[in-house]
Design a protein around this motif. Structure first.
Motif: not given
Ligand SMILES: NC(=O)c1ccc[n+]([C@@H]2O[C@H](COP(=O)([O-])OP(=O)(O)OC[C@H]3O[C@@H](n4cnc5c(N)ncnc54)[C@H](O)[C@@H]3O)[C@@H](O)[C@H]2O)c1
Ligand SMILES: Nc1ncnc2c1ncn2[C@@H]1O[C@H](COP(=O)(O)OP(=O)(O)OP(=O)(O)O)[C@@H](O)[C@H]1O
Length: 522
Positions: A287, A311, A313-314, A365, A403, A407-408, A411, A464-465
């Motif tokens: 994040g 986590l 990843f980056m 993202n 990249s 992430a989302y 999922a 990016d969320g």
């Molecule tokens: N169901 C899901 O998996 C879900 C839901 C909403 C948002 N997200 C992700 O959260 C991101 C925002 O991250 P944040 O940290 O501001 O919010 P956050 O604190 O809610 O973290 C979300 C999680 O996503 C992980 N994450 C973020 N970017 C990643 C990547 N490129 N590869 C692997 N894992 C990644 C983070 O490490 C964290 O564990 C959004 O861009 C979206 O991709 C995921």
């Protein structure tokens, strides 16, 4: 120049004429071959059949040769045309620069770039600049600034950031041959010797001077590590430090020692950060890397991401080893991953045309279009360039960078894609259809997601969320790959880091190995 242009014109005409001639003779031969078929007296006799098949074989061979000749002539004609047009562009550019009487170095670079394209095909490969005596191919791709630009214009608080060079390298080009063209026109052979995902190396041309810290808020461990790293960089490397306004206040309130730290007061000053900062250090999780990238609406300085999240990843760097890591990055060439971003425009139905009224939003993202609080299905129409892709009926759609693939998008069932793969992921969220599999599209396309005018509900876009925007009926979201990637420093190299993150972060395909004892395969 006029003579050369005439020669070019003649070559184009000649090639087109040759191509036309071969086409005509190919058509004639084809007609002869087909005329031959009904005339041949086929008797139930083996000798006749052999003779007939031999004759057809000869005709087919001739036709193939003619077709190959035609393809080569057409390719040559196209190549001459391309060269001619490039030369015309170079001339036009020169003319323009003379009129403006102030040919900048950037203009010169553009000219050199165009001119280099003219000679690309025939240029011999310099062994020291390309494959090198060590056998490692290293090819320069990007230079950080126009050499010799007037540096003083940006010098206010700190000096302008230092220049660097990027190069890509590959091991094992064993036969010493290295092709720089995607398509060889000379023989009509298509080759893909150049690869887009070679490891890119960043080499400073002089020592970096300014580092920006971006830190996860509300974390004591991050805060104290930031203070310690700032001190170390100042005392051991005499580095200028930038931090976010919030962090500057915290550090200065804590100890007047930190008075030397710089920050920015408004968006306008923030927009010029990329001209002053050599390197970004992030302390947090993914994040924080997303947050750091979001501060830069244009070029982004290289990012060294220390892992202080769950986590990462980056975020490949361990904060315990920050001294070794920063010393290496400041003094030696290092591998980087160029992470592409998507630029997103929301086009309101109320707007009269598609002139963008708002600045594009850049995401590292993904951009997500979902149903928000609405209990209705989202109904979205998607287009790729001018082609209709599909209608999304479900919870929504994720348009992700490679990249963001871990992430989302992951999922929601999308593939994990190496960040150097040039593509855009198109992943539905809970589609109400059994056959809606995720897609990966090439990075050259522009995607348009439209809420139909007769849609029952609204949709929401988030970047990016973050930063949710409502999309009403008739509104559209347009996305394409931005020219401004985020260069992140690698711990080892792009591929090793990617594999480490999916193994360690996601425990990808972790399974106890089968024991060797048991029934033998029959
Ligand atoms: N169901 C899901 O998996 C879900 C839901 C909403 C948002 N997200 C992700 O959260 C991101 C925002 O991250 P944040 O940290 O501001 O919010 P956050 O604190 O809610 O973290 C979300 C999680 O996503 C992980 N994450 C973020 N970017 C990643 C990547 N490129 N590869 C692997 N894992 C990644 C983070 O490490 C964290 O564990 C959004 O861009 C979206 O991709 C995921
Ligand atoms: N400098 C910053 N300013 C404002 N918000 C930030 C900043 N850095 C990070 N954030 C936000 O803080 C949240 C948490 O950050 P981050 O993901 O880095 O930490 P984490 O959640 O502990 O790590 P992980 O995601 O690995 O578990 C994210 O939503 C991010 O957008």
């Amino acid at each position: 120049m006029g003579d050369r242009r005439l020669v070019h014109d003649e070559r184009i005409n000649l090639s087109v004429a040759t191509s036309h001639q071969t086409l005509v003779s190919s058509m004639e031969l084809e007609r002869t071959a087909y005329a031959f078929l009904p005339q041949t007296p086929i008797e139930s006799n083996d000798a006749h059949l052999v003779e007939f098949s031999e004759a057809m074989g000869a005709v087919a061979k001739t036709l193939r040769q003619v077709a190959e000749g035609k393809a080569a002539a057409q390719a040559e004609a196209a190549e001459w045309k391309r060269k001619y047009e490039l030369e015309k562009a170079v001339k036009a550019h020169q003319h323009h620069s003379v009129i403006n009487a102030g040919c900048s170095n950037c203009d010169k670079d553009k000219l050199e770039h165009l001119a280099s394209q003219l000679t690309l095909e025939t240029a011999s490969v310099d062994p020291t600049s390309c494959c090198g005596s060590h056998g490692i191919c290293s090819h320069q791709i990007i230079q950080d600034e126009c050499p010799g630009t007037n540096k003083k214009s940006h010098d206010n608080i700190v000096g302008r950031k230092v220049p660097f060079r990027l190069s890509w390298g590959c091991n094992g080009d064993k036969n010493g041959q290295h092709k720089h063209d995607f398509v060889s026109f000379e023989k009509g052979d298509i080759t893909t010797a150049e690869r887009s995902n070679k490891q890119i190396l960043l080499k400073w041309e002089s020592p970096p001077q300014t580092v920006l810290f971006v830190t996860k808020p509300n974390s004591n461990s991050v805060h104290s590590l930031c203070a310690e790293m700032v001190r170390w960089l100042k005392e051991h490397n005499n580095i200028n430090i930038f931090v976010e306004p919030r962090v500057s206040k915290e550090l200065v309130a804590e100890d007047s020692y930190f008075n030397f730290i710089q920050t920015w007061d408004n968006d306008q000053e923030m927009k010029t950060l990329h001209t002053k900062v050599d390197l970004i250090v992030t302390l947090g999780g993914d994040g924080t890397v997303l947050w750091a990238a979001s501060l830069f609406k244009g070029p982004v300085p290289p990012v060294v991401a220390f892992s202080l999240g769950s986590l990462g990843f980056m975020t490949p760097f361990s904060s315990e080893l920050y001294r070794e890591c920063l010393s290496n990055v400041l003094k030696r060439p290092f591998g980087i991953t160029l992470r592409s971003r998507l630029q997103c425009h929301v086009i309101s139905h109320a707007a009269k045309n598609e002139v963008q009224t708002e600045e594009p939003i850049l995401v590292l993202n993904e951009v997500t279009i979902d149903r928000g609080m609405s209990s209705y299905l989202t109904y979205l129409e998607c287009y790729c360039d001018s082609s209709f892709v599909t209608r999304v009926q479900g919870d929504g759609l994720i348009i992700s960078t490679t990249s963001g693939s871990t992430a989302y998008s992951l999922a929601a069932g999308g593939s994990m894609v190496h960040p150097q793969v040039p593509g855009i992921l198109f992943t539905p969220i809970c589609p109400h259809s059994l056959s809606f599999r995720p897609l990966i599209l090439p990075e050259c396309v522009t995607l348009r997601v439209q809420v139909p005018i007769n849609s029952r509900g609204q949709a929401w876009a988030s970047f990016d969320g973050k930063g949710r925007k409502q999309l009403g009926p008739g509104d559209a979201l347009i996305c394409s790959v931005s020219p401004w990637p985020v260069p992140t420093a690698c711990l080892v190299d792009s591929t090793t880091d990617f594999l480490r993150s999916i193994h360690e972060g996601l425990h990808w395909n972790l399974r106890k190995s089968q024991s060797f004892d048991g029934p033998a395969a029959s």
